[in-house]
Design an enzyme around this catalytic site. Sequence first.
Site, PDB file in Angstrom:
ATOM      1  N   LYS A 103      28.631  26.893 -26.086  1.00 43.35           N
ATOM      2  CA  LYS A 103      29.147  27.817 -27.098  1.00 43.35           C
ATOM      3  C   LYS A 103      29.362  29.216 -26.543  1.00 43.35           C
ATOM      4  CE  LYS A 103      24.543  28.095 -29.305  1.00 43.35           C
ATOM      5  NZ  LYS A 103      23.682  27.050 -29.606  1.00 43.35           N
TER       6      LYS A 103
ATOM      7  N   LYS B  94      29.024  21.673 -18.556  1.00 41.71           N
ATOM      8  CA  LYS B  94      28.682  21.369 -19.952  1.00 41.71           C
ATOM      9  C   LYS B  94      29.557  22.169 -20.911  1.00 41.71           C
ATOM     10  CE  LYS B  94      25.185  23.469 -21.924  1.00 41.71           C
ATOM     11  NZ  LYS B  94      23.928  23.973 -22.488  1.00 41.71           N
TER      12      LYS B  94
ATOM     13  N   LYS C  31      21.175  31.366 -16.950  1.00 41.86           N
ATOM     14  CA  LYS C  31      21.367  32.466 -17.896  1.00 41.86           C
ATOM     15  C   LYS C  31      21.158  33.813 -17.230  1.00 41.86           C
ATOM     16  CE  LYS C  31      20.798  30.437 -22.433  1.00 41.86           C
ATOM     17  NZ  LYS C  31      20.164  30.530 -23.757  1.00 41.86           N
TER      18      LYS C  31
HETATM   19  P1  TYM Z   1      21.093  25.072 -28.128  1.00 43.27           P
HETATM   20  O1  TYM Z   1      21.188  25.967 -29.311  1.00 43.27           O
HETATM   21  O2  TYM Z   1      21.681  25.526 -26.843  1.00 43.27           O
HETATM   22  O3  TYM Z   1      21.743  23.665 -28.459  1.00 43.27           O
HETATM   23  C1  TYM Z   1      21.384  22.927 -29.610  1.00 43.27           C
HETATM   24  C2  TYM Z   1      21.350  21.448 -29.287  1.00 43.27           C
HETATM   25  O4  TYM Z   1      22.630  21.017 -28.830  1.00 43.27           O
HETATM   26  C3  TYM Z   1      22.484  20.314 -27.592  1.00 43.27           C
HETATM   27  N1  TYM Z   1      23.692  20.560 -26.782  1.00 43.27           N
HETATM   28  C4  TYM Z   1      24.458  19.600 -26.270  1.00 43.27           C
HETATM   29  N2  TYM Z   1      24.379  18.257 -26.296  1.00 43.27           N
HETATM   30  C5  TYM Z   1      25.344  17.553 -25.667  1.00 43.27           C
HETATM   31  N3  TYM Z   1      26.384  18.139 -25.010  1.00 43.27           N
HETATM   32  C6  TYM Z   1      26.506  19.483 -24.961  1.00 43.27           C
HETATM   33  N4  TYM Z   1      27.542  20.043 -24.332  1.00 43.27           N
HETATM   34  C7  TYM Z   1      25.519  20.282 -25.610  1.00 43.27           C
HETATM   35  N5  TYM Z   1      25.337  21.616 -25.748  1.00 43.27           N
HETATM   36  C8  TYM Z   1      24.213  21.771 -26.468  1.00 43.27           C
HETATM   37  C9  TYM Z   1      21.243  20.909 -26.951  1.00 43.27           C
HETATM   38  O5  TYM Z   1      20.682  20.032 -26.007  1.00 43.27           O
HETATM   39  C10 TYM Z   1      20.355  21.107 -28.162  1.00 43.27           C
HETATM   40  O6  TYM Z   1      19.705  19.903 -28.498  1.00 43.27           O
HETATM   41  N6  TYM Z   1      16.410  25.592 -26.484  1.00 43.27           N
HETATM   42  C11 TYM Z   1      17.229  24.950 -27.491  1.00 43.27           C
HETATM   43  C12 TYM Z   1      16.842  25.308 -28.905  1.00 43.27           C
HETATM   44  C13 TYM Z   1      15.415  25.061 -29.223  1.00 43.27           C
HETATM   45  C14 TYM Z   1      14.797  23.802 -29.424  1.00 43.27           C
HETATM   46  C15 TYM Z   1      13.441  24.082 -29.742  1.00 43.27           C
HETATM   47  C16 TYM Z   1      15.265  22.502 -29.368  1.00 43.27           C
HETATM   48  C17 TYM Z   1      14.452  26.000 -29.396  1.00 43.27           C
HETATM   49  N7  TYM Z   1      13.266  25.426 -29.727  1.00 43.27           N
HETATM   50  C18 TYM Z   1      12.516  23.054 -29.995  1.00 43.27           C
HETATM   51  C19 TYM Z   1      14.346  21.471 -29.634  1.00 43.27           C
HETATM   52  C20 TYM Z   1      13.003  21.772 -29.925  1.00 43.27           C
HETATM   53  C21 TYM Z   1      18.668  25.391 -27.280  1.00 43.27           C
HETATM   54  O7  TYM Z   1      18.946  26.392 -26.707  1.00 43.27           O
HETATM   55  O8  TYM Z   1      19.584  24.628 -27.907  1.00 43.27           O
END
Ligand code: TYM
Length: 331
Positions: free
Chosen positions: A200, A197, A115
């Site tokens: 978004k 990956k 990032k």
């Molecule tokens: P975020 O918002 O980037 O993504 C949300 C969830 O989607 C999963 N994910 C994917 N899984 C499979 N293939 C992909 N291409 C893909 N892109 C995203 C992510 O692994 C995630 O589970 N840091 C986290 C948000 C967060 C969080 C937490 C998660 C903040 N606090 C506490 C669990 C527990 C994040 O940025 O997710």
Amino acid sequence: MLADKKIVFSGVQPSGNLTIGNYLGAIKNFSRFSEDFKTFYCVVDLHAITVRQVPAELRRRTYETLALYMACGLDEKKNTLFVQSHVPAHAELGWILDCYTMFGELSRMTQFKDKSAKNAQNINAGLFTYPSLMAADILLYQTDLVPVGIDQKQHLELARDVAMRFNQVYGDTFTVPEGYISTDTMKIMSLAEPLSKMSKSDSNQNAVVYILDSKDDVLRKFKKAVTDSEACVRYSEDKPGVSNLMTIYRAFTGKTFEEIEREFDGKGYGDFKMAVGEACADGLAPVRDEFARLMADKAHLETVMKAGADEAAYYARKTMSKVRRKIGFVN
Ligand code: TYM
């Protein structure tokens, strides 16, 4: 233990339109815990501002992410659905855990490195300490299980290390959480660059299928998906494009890789990509319909987020009073 059931927590950032990676890797799995666990699903807006957001868009996406949780099958009566910034204990514990997280640990986080490479003009301290806020989200609810995609594994391991470190200093305070990574769909790849990956924040719209894309858009994107020159539908590490499409097809149809290979034996990639697009669009259609219905009633979404925040705050308070006492803060 905070509740009489084991606890599940997960979060999604309202930082962009959610993709089928978010759906298959995370949100679709959330509802399988609703019956047997106490579940907290959070829209993590505090995390989203580590990257510059347009305020009106952030607000809209916060509603949308909550509505998507519900449209993906999370019943607000069986799951605690809430917005992170509505429960200030997240920020409070985040700060406290900052003081128990090492600079070296945070420096090793690959997501920070990625990032900060992408946002070279805004490498802020929040981006750096993002994982300790994520640890706070999880530890605040004495979470047993965290369903996430594989990209969050490193952050989860940090949360475990911080919990163990804190427990070692102050005695048993936090439950040490386990990840729940659904191996079938833990990493959905970009349709344009299948070695990266699906994300978004990708600027190439053809690389990413959004949960709310129209059927036409879904079909068009799959039609353009990068494959290879072999013209054979076969799952293999050296065929990342085709293997990714097979993973997506399997997730939406329940078919095995062997069945898929048989189904497209002797057929070209055109037929295969069309079938994947159809299966994906059909799988998403009910989510899109339900999402539209939910978004039309903002007042209801506000009632859900308010009730969720009240419930979450109740549990968060229990952990915070323990943490404050252990650290030595005056009550
Ligand atoms: P975020 O918002 O980037 O993504 C949300 C969830 O989607 C999963 N994910 C994917 N899984 C499979 N293939 C992909 N291409 C893909 N892109 C995203 C992510 O692994 C995630 O589970 N840091 C986290 C948000 C967060 C969080 C937490 C998660 C903040 N606090 C506490 C669990 C527990 C994040 O940025 O997710």
